[in-house]
Design a protein around this motif. Structure first.
Motif, PDB file in Angstrom:
ATOM      1  N   ARG A   1       0.811  -1.213   0.000  1.00 46.25           N
ATOM      2  CA  ARG A   1       0.000   0.000   0.000  1.00 46.25           C
ATOM      3  C   ARG A   1       0.849   1.271   0.000  1.00 46.25           C
ATOM      4  O   ARG A   1       0.573   2.205  -0.754  1.00 46.25           O
ATOM      5  N   GLY A   2       1.875   1.326   0.848  1.00 48.66           N
ATOM      6  CA  GLY A   2       2.687   2.531   0.935  1.00 48.66           C
ATOM      7  C   GLY A   2       3.810   2.514  -0.079  1.00 48.66           C
ATOM      8  O   GLY A   2       4.854   1.894   0.136  1.00 48.66           O
ATOM      9  N   LEU A   3       3.622   3.211  -1.206  1.00 43.52           N
ATOM     10  CA  LEU A   3       4.617   3.240  -2.276  1.00 43.52           C
ATOM     11  C   LEU A   3       5.184   4.651  -2.418  1.00 43.52           C
ATOM     12  O   LEU A   3       4.527   5.630  -2.042  1.00 43.52           O
ATOM     13  N   PRO A   4       6.393   4.785  -2.966  1.00 43.10           N
ATOM     14  CA  PRO A   4       7.043   6.104  -3.015  1.00 43.10           C
ATOM     15  C   PRO A   4       6.251   7.169  -3.767  1.00 43.10           C
ATOM     16  O   PRO A   4       6.342   8.356  -3.435  1.00 43.10           O
ATOM     17  N   ASP A   5       5.486   6.769  -4.788  1.00 43.76           N
ATOM     18  CA  ASP A   5       4.778   7.757  -5.598  1.00 43.76           C
ATOM     19  C   ASP A   5       3.262   7.708  -5.404  1.00 43.76           C
ATOM     20  O   ASP A   5       2.509   8.184  -6.257  1.00 43.76           O
ATOM     21  N   GLY A   6       2.803   7.153  -4.277  1.00 43.66           N
ATOM     22  CA  GLY A   6       1.363   7.187  -4.015  1.00 43.66           C
ATOM     23  C   GLY A   6       0.886   6.013  -3.189  1.00 43.66           C
ATOM     24  O   GLY A   6       1.667   5.179  -2.726  1.00 43.66           O
ATOM     25  N   ASP A   7      -0.422   5.960  -3.011  1.00 41.44           N
ATOM     26  CA  ASP A   7      -1.079   4.912  -2.232  1.00 41.44           C
ATOM     27  C   ASP A   7      -1.463   3.763  -3.166  1.00 41.44           C
ATOM     28  O   ASP A   7      -2.101   3.980  -4.202  1.00 41.44           O
ATOM     29  N   GLY A   8      -1.062   2.555  -2.789  1.00 37.79           N
ATOM     30  CA  GLY A   8      -1.406   1.394  -3.605  1.00 37.79           C
ATOM     31  C   GLY A   8      -2.898   1.237  -3.823  1.00 37.79           C
ATOM     32  O   GLY A   8      -3.327   0.679  -4.832  1.00 37.79           O
ATOM     33  N   LEU A   9      -3.700   1.729  -2.887  1.00 41.94           N
ATOM     34  CA  LEU A   9      -5.154   1.646  -3.050  1.00 41.94           C
ATOM     35  C   LEU A   9      -5.633   2.444  -4.247  1.00 41.94           C
ATOM     36  O   LEU A   9      -6.585   2.055  -4.923  1.00 41.94           O
ATOM     37  N   GLN A  10      -4.990   3.559  -4.517  1.00 42.41           N
ATOM     38  CA  GLN A  10      -5.369   4.363  -5.677  1.00 42.41           C
ATOM     39  C   GLN A  10      -5.094   3.610  -6.967  1.00 42.41           C
ATOM     40  O   GLN A  10      -5.890   3.647  -7.919  1.00 42.41           O
ATOM     41  N   LEU A  11      -3.954   2.930  -7.015  1.00 41.84           N
ATOM     42  CA  LEU A  11      -3.627   2.117  -8.186  1.00 41.84           C
ATOM     43  C   LEU A  11      -4.648   1.005  -8.362  1.00 41.84           C
ATOM     44  O   LEU A  11      -5.148   0.761  -9.469  1.00 41.84           O
ATOM     45  N   LEU A  12      -4.971   0.326  -7.270  1.00 38.67           N
ATOM     46  CA  LEU A  12      -5.946  -0.757  -7.322  1.00 38.67           C
ATOM     47  C   LEU A  12      -7.310  -0.247  -7.787  1.00 38.67           C
ATOM     48  O   LEU A  12      -7.965  -0.869  -8.637  1.00 38.67           O
ATOM     49  N   GLN A  13      -7.738   0.865  -7.239  1.00 44.39           N
ATOM     50  CA  GLN A  13      -9.036   1.429  -7.616  1.00 44.39           C
ATOM     51  C   GLN A  13      -9.066   1.779  -9.101  1.00 44.39           C
ATOM     52  O   GLN A  13     -10.066   1.539  -9.790  1.00 44.39           O
ATOM     53  N   SER A  14      -7.968   2.318  -9.621  1.00 46.81           N
ATOM     54  CA  SER A  14      -7.932   2.670 -11.045  1.00 46.81           C
ATOM     55  C   SER A  14      -8.006   1.424 -11.919  1.00 46.81           C
ATOM     56  O   SER A  14      -8.662   1.423 -12.964  1.00 46.81           O
ATOM     57  N   TRP A  15      -7.346   0.340 -11.496  1.00 44.71           N
ATOM     58  CA  TRP A  15      -7.437  -0.906 -12.252  1.00 44.71           C
ATOM     59  C   TRP A  15      -8.879  -1.414 -12.296  1.00 44.71           C
ATOM     60  O   TRP A  15      -9.377  -1.802 -13.351  1.00 44.71           O
ATOM     61  N   ARG A  16      -9.529  -1.416 -11.144  1.00 41.25           N
ATOM     62  CA  ARG A  16     -10.903  -1.922 -11.101  1.00 41.25           C
ATOM     63  C   ARG A  16     -11.837  -1.027 -11.918  1.00 41.25           C
ATOM     64  O   ARG A  16     -12.742  -1.516 -12.602  1.00 41.25           O
ATOM     65  N   ASP A  17     -11.612   0.287 -11.886  1.00 38.32           N
ATOM     66  CA  ASP A  17     -12.441   1.205 -12.680  1.00 38.32           C
ATOM     67  C   ASP A  17     -12.262   0.953 -14.175  1.00 38.32           C
ATOM     68  O   ASP A  17     -13.188   1.176 -14.968  1.00 38.32           O
ATOM     69  N   GLN A  18     -11.076   0.469 -14.562  1.00 40.93           N
ATOM     70  CA  GLN A  18     -10.797   0.181 -15.970  1.00 40.93           C
ATOM     71  C   GLN A  18     -11.249  -1.219 -16.376  1.00 40.93           C
ATOM     72  O   GLN A  18     -11.104  -1.604 -17.531  1.00 40.93           O
ATOM     73  N   GLY A  19     -11.792  -1.974 -15.419  1.00 39.11           N
ATOM     74  CA  GLY A  19     -12.260  -3.321 -15.715  1.00 39.11           C
ATOM     75  C   GLY A  19     -11.199  -4.398 -15.589  1.00 39.11           C
ATOM     76  O   GLY A  19     -11.414  -5.539 -16.017  1.00 39.11           O
TER      77      GLY A  19
END
Length: 233
Positions: free
Chosen positions: A52-70
């Protein structure tokens, strides 16, 4: 199976990668959200381990964007944040499982196998295809109870087909399951592994779909060459 590991701690990442490779997982590692986005565009991963804690952001944001893209790739969230609210947030954003650091390698492996079973619609750990059984924990393949020795690559390739028994898999998809980005792959390597599986488990274990790729053969096609099988009895 191909695992994309997104973890910024090099010591943790090295331990996970080494441990998973002992269980015949193919692991590619990145440490940032940007690098993860790039690799997901070029490699088909069977499962993602996401810090979750990554240097350039929150891993949750990445996960949410993947799910939003299907993107439905199974994701195991791996983090030191152990509060109930953190676990709930991870699951609500689309994580398929949540594991808190520190963790046991055997538990991580068991959870990854469980995710892969869920994706392929299986409820049991043992994979059965006609006379063939595969034990993912013991890394053993048997046909009619007889042990069949497979190389690491052959076993990983067979697992890829067994996890998608009704799908046609392209050569690129199969190569992603077999090799990491840093591997030096010969042009005919995939054909060689398929040839060896057919030689050990019967010529019909893998079917060629001309122009598209390959798929798992029918259950009755499985047999050890030189022994009778359903089509000959």
């Amino acid at each position: 199976m191909h695992v994309l590991l997104i973890e910024d701690d090099p010591l943790v990442a090295s331990g996970i990668r080494s441990g998973l490779m002992m269980y015949d997982f193919v692991v590619d590692h990145v440490s940032t959200i940007q690098a993860a986005g790039q690799i997901m565009q070029s490699v088909v991963s069977d499962v993602v381990i996401l810090d979750r804690g990554l240097p350039d952001g929150d891993g949750l944001q990445l996960l949410q964007s993947w799910r939003d893209q299907g993107n439905a790739t199974p994701v195991l969230m791996l983090t030191a944040r152990d509060a109930v609210r953190d676990r709930v947030d991870g699951l609500q954003c689309g994580a398929d499982d949540y594991l808190v650091k520190p963790f046991d390698l055997d538990e991580l492996v068991a959870r990854l196998h469980a995710l892969l079973r869920r994706v392929s619609g299986r409820s049991q750990g043992m994979t059965v295809h006609g006379a063939l059984t595969l034990d993912p924990h013991a890394r053993e393949v048997r046909v009619s109870g007889q042990l069949v020795t497979l190389s690491r690559r052959e076993l990983v390739l067979l697992e890829a087909f067994l996890h998608s028994p009704r799908s046609v898999l392209s050569a690129d998809q199969l190569k992603d399951s077999l090799y990491g980005l840093s591997d030096d792959v010969e042009s005919n390597a995939l054909n060689v592994h398929i040839h060896h599986l057919r030689r050990k488990l019967g010529s019909g274990i893998i079917e060629t779909v001309r122009g598209l790729g390959y798929r798992l053969g029918k259950p009755e096609a499985v047999h050890i060459p030189g022994t009778p099988h359903k089509g000959q009895q």
